[in-house]
Design a protein around this motif. Structure first.
Motif, mmCIF file in Angstrom:
data_model
loop_
_atom_site.group_PDB
_atom_site.id
_atom_site.type_symbol
_atom_site.label_atom_id
_atom_site.label_comp_id
_atom_site.label_asym_id
_atom_site.label_seq_id
_atom_site.Cartn_x
_atom_site.Cartn_y
_atom_site.Cartn_z
ATOM 1 N N ALA A 75 -19.657 -2.487 -3.974
ATOM 2 C CA ALA A 75 -20.167 -2.424 -2.601
ATOM 3 C C ALA A 75 -20.627 -3.795 -2.122
ATOM 4 C CB ALA A 75 -21.319 -1.428 -2.507
ATOM 5 N N SER A 77 -14.715 4.221 -0.698
ATOM 6 C CA SER A 77 -13.477 3.438 -0.816
ATOM 7 C C SER A 77 -12.245 4.253 -0.450
ATOM 8 C CB SER A 77 -13.336 2.897 -2.242
ATOM 9 O OG SER A 77 -12.908 3.899 -3.148
ATOM 10 N N TRP A 83 -23.098 4.353 2.382
ATOM 11 C CA TRP A 83 -21.875 3.714 1.908
ATOM 12 C C TRP A 83 -20.756 4.071 2.877
ATOM 13 C CZ3 TRP A 83 -25.466 6.205 -1.007
ATOM 14 C CH2 TRP A 83 -26.052 5.513 -2.084
ATOM 15 N N ASN A 129 -10.895 3.085 -7.290
ATOM 16 C CA ASN A 129 -11.251 2.989 -5.882
ATOM 17 C C ASN A 129 -10.027 3.064 -4.989
ATOM 18 O OD1 ASN A 129 -13.926 2.817 -6.512
ATOM 19 N ND2 ASN A 129 -14.289 0.913 -5.410
ATOM 20 N N VAL A 163 -15.848 -1.421 0.333
ATOM 21 C CA VAL A 163 -17.022 -0.558 0.517
ATOM 22 C C VAL A 163 -18.172 -1.373 1.091
ATOM 23 C CG1 VAL A 163 -18.707 0.945 -0.608
ATOM 24 C CG2 VAL A 163 -16.326 0.918 -1.392
ATOM 25 N N GLU A 215 -19.890 4.984 -3.857
ATOM 26 C CA GLU A 215 -18.979 3.865 -3.594
ATOM 27 C C GLU A 215 -17.525 4.320 -3.694
ATOM 28 O OE1 GLU A 215 -21.862 0.347 -5.500
ATOM 29 O OE2 GLU A 215 -19.846 0.714 -6.313
ATOM 30 N N PHE A 269 -22.232 -1.333 2.398
ATOM 31 C CA PHE A 269 -23.476 -0.630 2.079
ATOM 32 C C PHE A 269 -24.605 -1.133 2.970
ATOM 33 C CE2 PHE A 269 -27.573 -0.360 -0.151
ATOM 34 C CZ PHE A 269 -27.635 1.008 -0.347
#
Length: 521
Positions: free
Chosen positions: A139, A175, A81, A42, A47, A171, A49
């Motif tokens: 997330a 990121s 996301w 990531n 992240v 995700e 959501f």
């Protein structure tokens, strides 16, 4: 209980229509994978959501299991996301089971008990799959939006699949600074596709376009940096979307069905391979082994034929074949939950490693095309070995676009950017780069008239006519049009001078004769 399962009819439809793409459904063995072992790297954003449902009032829809004739506005379930700078210390991330809650909603079984999830939808109820439901993702529900503007990726799922089918990839991209939005792939009339796949392809394309507009409602979204990404059937719909939307700047295809069903694309009145003029990357499954081709009665040409890729000529195109991935493993749910076909599937570690590279290529392609990131561009252009991949993992080909001739529209775009000033200098510079470019008198005359009769651009039209009479000094028509422009601007003396020059070149020019009679009274 088995007779009530939602997926029985869907299973039959999928095997009938897309048997080529869903080979993992047969000869089953248990998968051993985890999000931790996939180990996607990531980026520096947390992240966020969010999931919500809106509706498209231009279309109607029926909830099939309500068993009613009632119609409602087409519901659009949106999974989103996005990058966040919120401090998430002490907060609990989503679990995979939270995404399955969304799956329940999108399958219109909102009230199904969670203990029935793996009995009802797609995947076998094994201890390994039960553990997957408990896994933590990266997330956080409703985390704060990051500040600033971020590029957006619209994701189109596979055949009748959920918006969350590729949650790990979504995700991962979020990121790294991208907003990703997805809605489920569902039929025109109800949750399930009908028998007309061309119609369902158009329906999904309209859903993607709805999401594109939806993305524009969020201040954090940079609407000028937009890509579309699709898996399987979603790849078909995305080609249609790109063909008719200039906002799309790049296309990512995760073993998209446009490779397998070019004939279906051709059934769309909107499809034209010549309109694919943005960077395109297609990541394909491994060659289907001979035993599978024979036993499942699959055309062997599908291992080598790719009519769309061969037809693209106006954009740079990338094609990667992943030798350890069959079709279903281009999605998060496929990697984690799908059964393995012992006739062709690789080991779980090999599948997870390849999925990680699919994510890396997707990220670098999007970084290169939307953000013009130099390092990402080098990654995409490099061979797999130079990027640190084992030679056996992937085969890459790159196709350059054909050199397109510079045309009048290109000239006008450049002239407009300069407010139609210094046109002689612009024309000379164009000829140095494009010596074969030929300006047409009629194009200049039409452009000049369009501009000169626009109160906000009249002077720009005069600039065009001045360039035109330099290039075509013996054109009575251009002098006549220039005179009309001066007359529109109220510059009577210049209008008379230009009409008289037009008459010198053509004494039969009735418009100039009439205008001069009026002007000299």
């Amino acid at each position: 209980m088995a007779s009530l399962k939602v997926n029985a009819n869907l299973f039959i439809v999928r095997l009938t229509i897309l048997s080529i793409l869903m080979l993992f459904q047969v000869y089953l063995i248990t998968a051993q994978t985890s999000l931790k072992e996939i180990d996607l790297e990531n980026g520096h954003y947390n992240v966020g959501f969010r999931h919500y449902t809106t509706s498209d009032s231009t279309r109607t829809y029926s909830r099939i299991y309500d068993y009613t004739k009632a119609k409602v506005a087409r519901p659009i379930s949106v999974s989103m996301w996005y990058p966040s700078r919120q401090n998430v210390e002490g907060l609990e991330p989503l679990q995979v089971v939270d995404y399955f809650e969304i799956l329940k909603e999108e399958e219109e079984w909102e009230h199904l008990p969670n203990e029935q999830l793996l009995n009802w939808f797609y995947y076998t109820n094994t201890p390994e799959n039960q553990k997957h439901l408990e896994e933590k993702t990266t997330a956080y529900a409703s985390a704060e939006f990051g500040k600033g503007k971020f590029p957006v990726i619209i994701y189109a799922p596979s055949f009748q699949a959920s918006s969350i089918e590729n949650f790990a990839l979504c995700e991962y991209l979020a990121s790294h600074g991208f907003v990703v939005m997805s809605s489920p792939s569902k039929g025109t009339e109800t949750r399930w596709f009908g028998n007309n796949n061309a119609k369902e392809m158009e329906t999904q394309a309209r859903d993607v376009e709805f999401l594109m507009k939806e993305a524009g409602k969020f201040p954090m979204v940079d609407y000028d940096r937009m890509a579309i990404m699709g898996f399987s059937f979603g790849g078909l719909s995305n080609i249609i979307v790109q063909n008719r939307n200039d906002h799309v700047k790049a296309v990512v295809s995760l073993d998209g069905t446009e490779r397998y069903q070019y004939g279906l694309l051709n059934r769309s009145p909107f499809f034209d391979a010549g309109k694919i003029d943005v960077p395109y990357i297609h990541m394909a499954q491994k060659d289907i082994p001979e035993i599978v081709l024979k036993e499942d009665q699959i055309d062997a040409e599908l291992n080598s034929r790719f009519q769309l890729y061969d037809s693209i000529s106006n954009s740079k195109s990338y094609r990667l074949k992943f030798h350890d991935l069959t079709h279903s493993y281009f999605s998060s749910l496929g990697v984690l939950f799908a059964h393995r076909d012992p006739r062709q599937d690789k080991s779980d570690p090999e599948i997870m490693e390849s999925y990680k590279w699919v994510a890396a290529y997707t990220l670098n392609f999007i970084e290169a095309t939307l953000n013009q990131d130099k390092k990402a561009s080098e990654f995409i252009e490099n061979g797999p070995l130079a990027n640190g991949m084992a030679k056996s993992l992937v085969t890459q080909t790159i196709k350059q676009p054909k050199i397109r001739k510079f045309n009048f529209q290109d000239f006008n775009d450049l002239a407009l950017a300069k407010n139609y000033e210094n046109l002689h200098q612009l024309y000379d510079s164009i000829l140095k780069s494009h010596p074969s470019f030929k300006m047409q008198e009629g194009d200049l005359n039409m452009l000049g008239l369009q501009l000169v009769f626009n109160p906000n651009r009249s002077s720009q039209g005069i600039h065009v006519f001045k360039l035109a009479i330099t290039l075509f000094p013996n054109s009575f028509n251009l002098y006549d049009s220039l005179a009309e422009g001066y007359l529109y601007l109220g510059e009577k003396e210049k209008a008379i001078e230009s009409f008289e020059k037009s008459l010198e070149l053509n004494s039969q020019n009735q418009n100039a004769i009439s205008r001069l009679e009026q002007l000299k009274k």
